[in-house]
Scaffold this motif. Structure first.
Motif, PDB file in Angstrom:
ATOM      1  N   LEU A  30      -1.470  -1.095  -8.995  1.00 27.69           N
ATOM      2  CA  LEU A  30      -1.326  -1.347  -7.558  1.00 27.69           C
ATOM      3  C   LEU A  30      -0.325  -2.455  -7.268  1.00 27.69           C
ATOM      4  O   LEU A  30       0.398  -2.396  -6.276  1.00 27.69           O
ATOM      5  N   MET A  31      -0.271  -3.471  -8.158  1.00 29.04           N
ATOM      6  CA  MET A  31       0.751  -4.506  -7.949  1.00 29.04           C
ATOM      7  C   MET A  31       2.142  -3.898  -8.070  1.00 29.04           C
ATOM      8  O   MET A  31       3.055  -4.235  -7.315  1.00 29.04           O
ATOM      9  N   THR A  33       2.910  -0.839  -7.413  1.00 35.70           N
ATOM     10  CA  THR A  33       3.153  -0.084  -6.187  1.00 35.70           C
ATOM     11  C   THR A  33       3.571  -1.004  -5.049  1.00 35.70           C
ATOM     12  O   THR A  33       4.516  -0.706  -4.316  1.00 35.70           O
ATOM     13  N   LEU A  34       2.854  -2.130  -4.931  1.00 32.98           N
ATOM     14  CA  LEU A  34       3.185  -3.051  -3.839  1.00 32.98           C
ATOM     15  C   LEU A  34       4.608  -3.592  -4.004  1.00 32.98           C
ATOM     16  O   LEU A  34       5.367  -3.660  -3.044  1.00 32.98           O
ATOM     17  N   ASP A  35       4.957  -3.949  -5.263  1.00 37.79           N
ATOM     18  CA  ASP A  35       6.303  -4.483  -5.489  1.00 37.79           C
ATOM     19  C   ASP A  35       7.363  -3.435  -5.164  1.00 37.79           C
ATOM     20  O   ASP A  35       8.367  -3.727  -4.520  1.00 37.79           O
ATOM     21  N   ARG A  37       7.059  -0.948  -3.187  1.00 40.86           N
ATOM     22  CA  ARG A  37       7.127  -0.720  -1.747  1.00 40.86           C
ATOM     23  C   ARG A  37       7.919  -1.846  -1.081  1.00 40.86           C
ATOM     24  O   ARG A  37       8.725  -1.608  -0.191  1.00 40.86           O
ATOM     25  N   TYR A  40      11.511  -1.274  -1.765  1.00 40.73           N
ATOM     26  CA  TYR A  40      11.939  -0.107  -0.975  1.00 40.73           C
ATOM     27  C   TYR A  40      12.181  -0.507   0.475  1.00 40.73           C
ATOM     28  O   TYR A  40      13.226  -0.209   1.064  1.00 40.73           O
TER      29      TYR A  40
END
Lengths: 142, 253
Positions: A30-31, A33-35, A37, A40
């Motif tokens: 999840l980290m 993914t957050l990074d 995002r 992005y």
């Protein structure tokens, strides 16, 4: 209530195992993914800002072009009006001149005819006055 | 807690039994374990792992459903860790602090929300894992180990300088702090959760309907606060060990 036994170390070990598992299953993916995002969104934002700047440049360019062509059109209209006025004035002058000429011509004709008529009248006056003289004097003379 | 045993005379309701200090013992070799703590903690762990697997099974750029919920939880614990440790240092400690918070939070709320007492055990009763002193001491000792590890890995033997840093006069107090930190951490959590469960249990025993509800809601609130406090203090201690002196003291509740 405060009886410590083997629950304590086993709980600690269990907690460490939970930490390792959660790190692998929860925190890392999840980290990431957050990074991802975040990056992005950031790149999209930069992109959008560039596009916005480009669009604003285009708007400015178009506005400048628009102003230039508007000025040009105004100049064109002004020159056309000036020309039209010039032409109108010229035509008017020509027409006035012609009218003057015609009037003078007509006047001359009139004068000439008047003179002719006067001349003819004068001759007739002579003839008539002789006739009158003849009639008046002729009887006495004759 | 024999003083509460007189309340047993009122028991006309299966929910309203009160057993404190009795444990459902498991014996492995000659080791004694509190079985009820392990049963509930496994359920808590199962909840956490299931939620994690469900959230990360199909990761989307635009989060939905359980992924959104777990991302919210992650951002919450990340903010705790970031606030305490700072942007640069928090990443390696996020799993520890985050797991502390999630485990304690889900444990506390499971004690308040899951009707454990409906499940009959031969002895003792099921309750939140954090209402057992063994669990909270285990977590507090792990926190102590974590900040010692943080201090040593960051500053080597220079870590010991923090004991004599402002003035050597404070040396005994600095040493004492290393004992009071896990002690206060563990007893704060243990006391809050056990007291909350006891209050709810006693109220249910006296007035089974409606009256305990405000206390239960208060219990949910304090449970969440205690999880937050434990995780925040763990982060603060680790930060203090990493940074050395000059960091302000975070002490609460």
């Amino acid at each position: 209530m405060f009886d410590f036994d083997a629950t304590l170390p086993l709980m600690a070990i269990q907690f460490l195992i939970l930490m390792v598992l959660l790190n692998r299953l929860f925190f890392k993916p999840l980290m990431k993914t957050l990074d991802e995002r975040d990056s992005y969104i950031r790149s999209n934002q930069v992109d959008a800002q560039e596009r916005l700047a480009k669009a604003q440049r285009l708007i400015q360019q178009y506005e400048e072009e628009l102003a230039a062509s508007r000025r040009e059109a105004q100049a064109l209209v002004a020159s056309a009006e000036e020309e039209a006025q010039k032409i109108a004035a010229q035509r008017l002058a020509e027409a006035q001149q012609e009218a003057q000429a015609r009037r003078e011509q007509a006047q001359q004709e009139l004068d000439r005819q008047k003179a002719e008529a006067m001349q003819a009248l004068e001759q007739q006056v002579d003839a008539l006055s002789r006739q009158i003289l003849d009639k008046v004097l002729g009887a006495s003379v004759g | 807690m024999q003083m509460l045993s007189f309340l047993d005379t009122f028991t006309a309701f299966p929910l309203a039994e009160l057993e404190v200090g009795k444990h459902f013992y498991w014996e492995i070799g000659n080791l004694k374990l509190h079985g009820q703590v392990f049963i509930t903690s496994w359920i808590v762990i199962a909840i956490l792992l299931t939620a994690s697997v469900l959230a990360t099974r199909n990761i989307q750029r635009v989060p939905q459903g359980i992924q959104n919920v777990m991302e919210y939880a992650l951002e919450f614990v990340r903010d705790i860790a970031k606030n305490q440790l700072g942007e640069k240092e928090y990443r390696p400690w996020l799993p520890f602090i985050g797991t502390l918070f999630l485990f304690i939070f889900v444990s506390n709320w499971s004690g308040a929300l899951i009707p454990w007492r409906l499940i009959e055990l031969p002895e003792g009763e099921l309750a939140a894992p954090t209402s057992d002193i063994n669990t909270t001491v285990a977590l507090a000792l792990l926190t102590s180990l974590a900040y010692f590890y943080a201090g040593f890995s960051k500053r080597g033997l220079g870590y010991f300088s923090k004991y004599v840093e402002p003035t050597p006069i404070l040396l005994p107090i600095a040493i004492l702090e290393d004992f009071t930190k896990p002690l206060s951490l563990s007893f704060r959590l243990f006391g809050n959760i056990l007291a909350d469960e006891l209050v709810v249990a006693v109220l249910v025993l006296l007035v089974p309907l409606f009256v305990p509800i405000p206390v239960m809601l208060l219990g949910l609130f304090t449970s969440a606060i205690q999880a937050l406090v434990f995780a925040t203090l763990a982060g603060a201690y680790i930060h203090e060990a990493v940074e050395g002196h000059g960091g302000e003291e975070h002490e609460a509740h």
